[in-house]
Design a protein around this motif. Structure first.
Motif, PDB file in Angstrom:
ATOM      1  N   ASN A 175       0.803  -1.228   0.000  1.00 51.51           N
ATOM      2  CA  ASN A 175       0.000   0.000   0.000  1.00 51.51           C
ATOM      3  C   ASN A 175       0.832   1.271   0.000  1.00 51.51           C
ATOM      4  O   ASN A 175       0.526   2.231   0.696  1.00 51.51           O
ATOM      5  CB  ASN A 175      -0.949   0.034   1.211  1.00 51.51           C
TER       6      ASN A 175
ATOM      7  N   PHE B 198       2.006   4.773  -1.584  1.00 50.21           N
ATOM      8  CA  PHE B 198       1.255   5.763  -2.355  1.00 50.21           C
ATOM      9  C   PHE B 198       1.810   5.786  -3.779  1.00 50.21           C
ATOM     10  O   PHE B 198       2.957   6.156  -4.003  1.00 50.21           O
ATOM     11  CB  PHE B 198       1.352   7.139  -1.691  1.00 50.21           C
ATOM     12  N   ASN B 199       0.980   5.374  -4.726  1.00 48.20           N
ATOM     13  CA  ASN B 199       1.447   5.133  -6.099  1.00 48.20           C
ATOM     14  C   ASN B 199       1.994   6.366  -6.802  1.00 48.20           C
ATOM     15  O   ASN B 199       2.814   6.252  -7.699  1.00 48.20           O
ATOM     16  CB  ASN B 199       0.293   4.586  -6.936  1.00 48.20           C
ATOM     17  N   HIS B 200       1.498   7.541  -6.407  1.00 49.15           N
ATOM     18  CA  HIS B 200       1.868   8.746  -7.135  1.00 49.15           C
ATOM     19  C   HIS B 200       3.084   9.439  -6.535  1.00 49.15           C
ATOM     20  O   HIS B 200       3.461  10.509  -6.981  1.00 49.15           O
ATOM     21  CB  HIS B 200       0.692   9.718  -7.160  1.00 49.15           C
TER      22      HIS B 200
ATOM     23  N   ILE C 205       5.828  12.278   3.456  1.00 48.00           N
ATOM     24  CA  ILE C 205       4.500  12.909   3.442  1.00 48.00           C
ATOM     25  C   ILE C 205       3.836  12.881   4.819  1.00 48.00           C
ATOM     26  O   ILE C 205       3.209  13.864   5.232  1.00 48.00           O
ATOM     27  CB  ILE C 205       3.590  12.289   2.360  1.00 48.00           C
TER      28      ILE C 205
ATOM     29  N   TYR D 139       9.582   5.432  -8.118  1.00 48.07           N
ATOM     30  CA  TYR D 139       8.170   5.310  -7.771  1.00 48.07           C
ATOM     31  C   TYR D 139       7.850   3.855  -7.449  1.00 48.07           C
ATOM     32  O   TYR D 139       8.552   2.946  -7.908  1.00 48.07           O
ATOM     33  CB  TYR D 139       7.311   5.821  -8.932  1.00 48.07           C
TER      34      TYR D 139
ATOM     35  N   ALA E 127       5.918   1.637  -8.543  1.00 51.76           N
ATOM     36  CA  ALA E 127       5.835   0.687  -9.650  1.00 51.76           C
ATOM     37  C   ALA E 127       7.210   0.322 -10.206  1.00 51.76           C
ATOM     38  O   ALA E 127       7.343  -0.640 -10.956  1.00 51.76           O
ATOM     39  CB  ALA E 127       4.951   1.240 -10.761  1.00 51.76           C
ATOM     40  N   GLN E 128       8.220   1.118  -9.845  1.00 53.40           N
ATOM     41  CA  GLN E 128       9.566   0.830 -10.355  1.00 53.40           C
ATOM     42  C   GLN E 128      10.400   0.034  -9.356  1.00 53.40           C
ATOM     43  O   GLN E 128      11.560  -0.252  -9.612  1.00 53.40           O
ATOM     44  CB  GLN E 128      10.288   2.155 -10.667  1.00 53.40           C
TER      45      GLN E 128
ATOM     46  N   PRO F  88      -7.180   1.701  -5.099  1.00 50.48           N
ATOM     47  CA  PRO F  88      -7.324   0.604  -4.146  1.00 50.48           C
ATOM     48  C   PRO F  88      -7.624   1.116  -2.734  1.00 50.48           C
ATOM     49  O   PRO F  88      -7.081   2.139  -2.310  1.00 50.48           O
ATOM     50  CB  PRO F  88      -5.973  -0.094  -4.172  1.00 50.48           C
TER      51      PRO F  88
ATOM     52  N   GLY G 259      -6.536   0.104  -0.072  1.00 53.18           N
ATOM     53  CA  GLY G 259      -5.317   0.167   0.739  1.00 53.18           C
ATOM     54  C   GLY G 259      -4.689   1.546   0.806  1.00 53.18           C
ATOM     55  O   GLY G 259      -3.965   1.856   1.751  1.00 53.18           O
ATOM     56  N   GLN G 260      -4.934   2.384  -0.203  1.00 51.54           N
ATOM     57  CA  GLN G 260      -4.356   3.728  -0.189  1.00 51.54           C
ATOM     58  C   GLN G 260      -4.926   4.542   0.975  1.00 51.54           C
ATOM     59  O   GLN G 260      -4.211   5.294   1.627  1.00 51.54           O
ATOM     60  CB  GLN G 260      -4.633   4.440  -1.523  1.00 51.54           C
TER      61      GLN G 260
ATOM     62  N   TYR H 122      -4.192  14.631   0.013  1.00 50.86           N
ATOM     63  CA  TYR H 122      -2.803  14.338  -0.341  1.00 50.86           C
ATOM     64  C   TYR H 122      -2.599  12.986  -1.024  1.00 50.86           C
ATOM     65  O   TYR H 122      -1.567  12.756  -1.627  1.00 50.86           O
ATOM     66  CB  TYR H 122      -1.911  14.404   0.907  1.00 50.86           C
ATOM     67  N   VAL H 123      -3.561  12.077  -0.874  1.00 52.22           N
ATOM     68  CA  VAL H 123      -3.355  10.750  -1.430  1.00 52.22           C
ATOM     69  C   VAL H 123      -4.371  10.434  -2.531  1.00 52.22           C
ATOM     70  O   VAL H 123      -3.994  10.012  -3.624  1.00 52.22           O
ATOM     71  CB  VAL H 123      -3.412   9.676  -0.316  1.00 52.22           C
TER      72      VAL H 123
ATOM     73  N   PRO I 162      -4.715  13.604  -5.739  1.00 49.82           N
ATOM     74  CA  PRO I 162      -3.651  13.659  -6.754  1.00 49.82           C
ATOM     75  C   PRO I 162      -3.711  12.468  -7.717  1.00 49.82           C
ATOM     76  O   PRO I 162      -3.417  12.607  -8.891  1.00 49.82           O
ATOM     77  CB  PRO I 162      -2.362  13.610  -5.936  1.00 49.82           C
ATOM     78  N   GLN I 163      -4.097  11.319  -7.205  1.00 52.37           N
ATOM     79  CA  GLN I 163      -4.191  10.153  -8.076  1.00 52.37           C
ATOM     80  C   GLN I 163      -5.427  10.231  -8.960  1.00 52.37           C
ATOM     81  O   GLN I 163      -5.398   9.870 -10.140  1.00 52.37           O
ATOM     82  CB  GLN I 163      -4.213   8.863  -7.241  1.00 52.37           C
TER      83      GLN I 163
ATOM     84  N   MET J 160       1.675   8.568 -13.522  1.00 51.36           N
ATOM     85  CA  MET J 160       2.404   7.953 -12.421  1.00 51.36           C
ATOM     86  C   MET J 160       3.330   6.916 -13.018  1.00 51.36           C
ATOM     87  O   MET J 160       2.884   6.073 -13.793  1.00 51.36           O
ATOM     88  CB  MET J 160       1.430   7.267 -11.468  1.00 51.36           C
ATOM     89  N   ALA J 161       4.587   7.001 -12.684  1.00 52.60           N
ATOM     90  CA  ALA J 161       5.553   6.095 -13.272  1.00 52.60           C
ATOM     91  C   ALA J 161       5.063   4.662 -13.169  1.00 52.60           C
ATOM     92  O   ALA J 161       4.702   4.204 -12.098  1.00 52.60           O
ATOM     93  CB  ALA J 161       6.891   6.251 -12.565  1.00 52.60           C
ATOM     94  N   GLY J 162       5.048   3.975 -14.282  1.00 52.92           N
ATOM     95  CA  GLY J 162       4.684   2.569 -14.305  1.00 52.92           C
ATOM     96  C   GLY J 162       3.222   2.301 -14.040  1.00 52.92           C
ATOM     97  O   GLY J 162       2.796   1.165 -13.937  1.00 52.92           O
ATOM     98  N   TYR J 163       2.433   3.365 -13.956  1.00 53.80           N
ATOM     99  CA  TYR J 163       1.031   3.196 -13.605  1.00 53.80           C
ATOM    100  C   TYR J 163       0.218   3.555 -14.831  1.00 53.80           C
ATOM    101  O   TYR J 163       0.127   4.708 -15.215  1.00 53.80           O
ATOM    102  CB  TYR J 163       0.706   4.138 -12.442  1.00 53.80           C
TER     103      TYR J 163
END
Ligand SMILES: Nc1ncnc2c1ncn2[C@@H]1O[C@H](COP(=O)(O)OP(=O)(O)O)[C@@H](O)[C@H]1O
Ligand SMILES: [Mg+2]
Lengths: 251, 224
Positions: free
Chosen positions: A89, A91-93, A102, A135, A137-138, B113, B115-116, B133-134, B137-138, B215-218
């Protein structure tokens, strides 16, 4: 006074009682490992402790404050309870660094540059200096989980709850994560749900065996592995040891 | 001669273009701000609010734009409250776009998800902070493709404002071909070309934005 006190926790989902009265305590810097078959309510128990899923009945106390009291500021309490998730979990961004800073910035109100510095220190602690700008995903699974641990650590918690932190990892990546966890033993209290018997045996101060929503047996690893009182405990430890490739698990 | 008329009428069309762009910008701002609030309200608000928003979306998506414009422009004047055509057009386009944008944003919210949120809470964030903040932005990043689609639809739909007398691109064209009916087709084609250029350039800049903030890889969903 115990640092953490879990008293008679009950929790149901859709009228099915998952936790049927769970009680235990933890002291400062202690490491306890929870083991038990899947579906037994281990994750639910952890989520009850930090109120991600508030229990129906029972109390949780941390440092003399009642976590379960609706009047308690739960956000303040959660700063003191780290949580490491099975599927990370992150934060993807946000970069690895920002994932860690953060919370420092937005929750603890630490100034940006200082938060960045502290986040870098935490990354160093989990061996990921080079990955600061990457990030989620990397990152590999093992790296993600180490960022997850660093994110929890950065908040300077009294206790960190780990929910099967290595279950989603390829076997060759598990070691790095367990090493990081070992390095924390004694510095921060850890309550770890895991099937890693090596970790349980070598690091835990106590092992808690849960099944069917209750604690079946608990004790120091030595005692649990070599001469558990209940046949059920011995059987489970034997099976899990065989499955998870730890040398002899005794019993 | 015709060509001359077209050349001399270009400034007129550019005036109209300015109004069209004005309508688009104001309406898109209204639509986006309101659309985001509606989406958040529907996903995180109380049940009553959620039902009300659902109704709002159904109504504005269920009525033709022309009817919305007429209701919003002529309706208030019947109770002695006069709205100028420009504002009425912006309001109509913005309120309708909000209904569509709310759907786009909600789709993105739901694709994030669970989980975020759990992770945000576990750090001690309040619900507001977690969203700010979470989640947001996504959501914004994931919404860019759908949002740019809606943006171009709205841009083109500003032409309906001609019906209540807004002097936008279409209306300026009309002034020209009413005087020289032979030029009607040429003017229409010119206007079509102007819209086309506008859409192409905004799409280009938006897909640049999408790449920049990906988002990188997203993976985000492809353009519809
Ligand atoms: N949010 C939920 N809603 C409904 N049922 C749930 C929920 N979370 C867990 N459960 C159920 O509770 C039981 C225990 O789940 P869990 O705590 O995840 O067990 P464990 O972590 O020991 O495998 C399972 O049967 C699961 O289906
Ligand atoms: Mg679990």
């Amino acid at each position: 006074m115990h640092m953490l006190e879990v008293k008679n926790i009950h929790k149901s989902y859709c009228k099915v009682e998952i936790l049927k009265g769970v009680s235990f305590t933890m002291e400062k810097g202690e490491t306890k490992v929870i083991i038990g078959p899947s579906g037994t309510g281990k994750s639910t128990l952890l989520r009850c402790i930090n109120q991600l899923s508030p229990p129906d009945k029972g109390e949780v106390w941390l440092d003399g404050e009642e976590v379960t009291n609706p009047k308690t500021n739960i956000n303040k309490i959660r700063e003191k309870i780290g949580f490491v998730f099975q599927d990370f979990n992150l934060f993807n961004h946000l970069s690895a660094l920002r994932n860690i800073s953060i919370g420092l910035e937005k929750v603890k109100g630490i100034e940006k540059e200082e938060a960045r510095k502290r986040a870098l220190e935490e990354l160093h602690r989990v061996g990921l200096d080079a990955q600061a700008q990457q990030y989620p995903a990397q990152l590999s699974g093992g790296q993600k989980q180490r960022v997850g641990i660093a994110r929890a650590l950065a908040m300077d918690p009294d206790i960190i709850l780990f929910d099967e932190p290595t279950s989603a990892l390829d076997p060759e990546l598990i070691g790095d994560v367990l090493d990081v966890m070992k390095s924390l033993a004694g510095k921060v209290a850890m309550l770890v749900v895991t099937h890693e018997m090596g970790f349980a045996r070598n690091v835990a101060d106590e092992i808690i065996f849960m099944e069917g929503g209750v604690i079946v047996e608990q004790g120091p690893p030595k005692e649990m592995f070599t001469n558990a009182k209940l046949a059920r405990t011995r059987e489970f430890l034997g099976r899990i040891g065989a499955l998870y490739g730890e040398e002899e698990t005794g019993g | 001669m015709g060509l001359e008329t077209i050349v001399t009428s270009l400034p007129r069309l550019l005036d109209g273009l300015r109004v069209t762009i004005g309508l688009t910008v104001f309406a898109v701002c209204l639509g986006t701000i309101l659309g985001l609030l509606l989406a958040l309200g529907r996903s995180y608000g109380k049940r009553a609010l959620s039902l009300f928003i659902n109704l709002y979306e159904k109504i504005f998506r269920g009525i033709p734009l022309l009817v919305i414009i007429f209701i919003i422009y002529f309706g208030p004047s019947q109770i002695g409250f006069n709205l100028d055509p420009f504002s009425a057009a912006i309001l109509s386009l913005g309120l309708r776009s909000a209904a569509y944008q709310a759907q786009i944003f909600r789709g993105s919210i739901e694709s994030i998800p669970e989980g975020q949120i759990s992770a945000s809470y576990s750090l001690g964030m309040t619900k507001i902070k977690a969203i700010r903040y979470v989640i947001l932005p996504q959501v914004l990043r994931l919404s860019i493709p759908g949002w740019s689609n809606e943006f171009t639809i709205l841009l083109k739909d500003t032409s309906i404002a001609i019906s209540i007398g807004v002097i936008e691109l279409m209306r300026q064209g009309r002034y020209i071909y009413v005087r020289e009916p032979d030029l009607a087709l040429a003017i229409f084609l010119l206007i079509a070309f102007i819209y086309f250029l506008l859409v192409i350039t905004t799409n280009k800049s938006l897909s640049y934005l999408e790449k920049k903030y990906r988002m990188a890889g997203y993976q985000t969903e492809a353009h519809r």
